[in-house]
Design an enzyme around this catalytic site. Structure first.
Site, mmCIF file in Angstrom:
data_model
loop_
_atom_site.group_PDB
_atom_site.id
_atom_site.type_symbol
_atom_site.label_atom_id
_atom_site.label_comp_id
_atom_site.label_asym_id
_atom_site.label_seq_id
_atom_site.Cartn_x
_atom_site.Cartn_y
_atom_site.Cartn_z
ATOM 1 N N THR A 31 -56.964 44.518 37.365
ATOM 2 C CA THR A 31 -59.038 44.168 37.134
ATOM 3 C C THR A 31 -58.774 42.497 37.575
ATOM 4 O O THR A 31 -59.421 42.418 38.640
ATOM 5 C CB THR A 31 -58.982 45.018 36.117
ATOM 6 N N GLU A 103 -49.761 36.340 28.671
ATOM 7 C CA GLU A 103 -51.679 36.641 28.338
ATOM 8 C C GLU A 103 -51.739 36.472 26.405
ATOM 9 O O GLU A 103 -53.393 36.164 26.162
ATOM 10 C CB GLU A 103 -51.260 38.054 28.503
HETATM 11 C C1 ABF Z 1 -53.023 43.276 31.536
HETATM 12 O O1 ABF Z 1 -53.416 43.923 32.850
HETATM 13 C C2 ABF Z 1 -52.400 43.730 30.859
HETATM 14 O O2 ABF Z 1 -52.781 43.610 29.879
HETATM 15 C C3 ABF Z 1 -52.601 45.211 31.208
HETATM 16 O O3 ABF Z 1 -51.379 45.560 30.833
HETATM 17 C C4 ABF Z 1 -53.141 45.223 32.617
HETATM 18 C C5 ABF Z 1 -54.177 46.228 32.939
HETATM 19 O O4 ABF Z 1 -53.752 46.551 34.607
HETATM 20 P P1 ABF Z 1 -55.275 47.385 34.879
HETATM 21 O O5 ABF Z 1 -56.390 46.223 35.777
HETATM 22 O O6 ABF Z 1 -54.487 47.223 36.868
HETATM 23 O O7 ABF Z 1 -55.317 48.009 34.749
HETATM 24 O O8 ABF Z 1 -54.718 42.721 31.608
#
Ligand code: ABF
Length: 218
Positions: A31, A103
């Site tokens: 994302t 993060e």
């Molecule tokens: C980061 O990306 C992380 O903290 C979380 O583990 C992951 C979510 O991944 P995606 O957006 O691929 O679902 O935000």
């Protein structure tokens, strides 16, 4: 909308929340990658970005976005990142991608944390997604015993080393009714670098991609 379309829509919506001339904290994951792609369209309007992982730094540079060292700035206006699970109270489990420590550092500095996610990430109770915990390697067994005492079932993430040279224990079997309490308890265990609960400092805004458009929770 597919899950990927929901992620992209949330990433696009986040662009409206980026003030001109600011440094943007940028998260990790698929994302966040959509967000980086969108950010490249307004790169001339921002000063640069702070990355929460080596992978994100590489992608930002690939788009011609300047990556700024967090130590060289006094304040960070906004941080945009995804999540593994989030509640309506904006407490999260993060770290599925293994970048939880950086993060959490970027989130701590940022004035505003904008979480972007597809609708599958919104849950009533955190814990179905195994809680990632970053651990100093020599403390692995001790930390695993302590987590078991707290009611979790830790398992070593195989073949994975964090950007900080540590290991990850993924904790299964939790039903986290009080995320602040568990985050605090895990913070007390020597050898844990960071746990993936973002509850003491949760998100300020959630932009959730859904079948019917963007839902904003703040
Ligand atoms: C980061 O990306 C992380 O903290 C979380 O583990 C992951 C979510 O991944 P995606 O957006 O691929 O679902 O935000």
């Amino acid at each position: 909308m597919t899950q990927d379309e929901q992620k992209r829509a949330a990433a696009q919506a986040a662009i409206q929340h980026i003030p001109a001339g600011c440094v943007v904290g940028v998260g990790t994951g698929s994302t966040a990658n959509y967000f980086i792609d969108e950010l490249s369209n307004i790169k001339h309007k921002i000063e640069g970005a702070v990355a929460s992982s080596e992978a994100t730094a590489q992608r930002l540079r690939g788009h011609g976005i300047e990556v700024i060292d967090l130590n060289s700035i006094d304040a960070l206006t906004v941080y945009v990142d995804g999540t593994d699970e989030i509640t309506e109270h904006l407490a999260m489990i993060k770290g599925g991608g293994g970048a939880l420590t950086r993060e959490k550092i970027v989130a701590a500095v940022a004035k505003k944390f904008i979480c972007i996610a597809d609708q599958s990430k919104l849950v009533q109770v955190l814990g179905k997604f195994p809680l990632p915990v970053e651990v100093i390697p020599m403390a692995r067994s001790y930390v695993a015993r302590e987590i078991t005492r707290l009611g979790g079932e830790p398992s070593l993430r195989q073949g994975f080393i964090t950007d900080n040279g540590n290991i990850i224990l993924d904790v299964h079997g939790l039903r986290i009714l009080n995320p602040v309490e568990l985050e605090t308890a895990l913070n007390q265990i020597t050898g844990i670098v960071t746990n993936g609960l973002f509850a003491k400092r949760g998100a300020d805004v959630l932009l959730l991609g859904t079948d019917t458009g963007i839902r904003t929770i703040a």
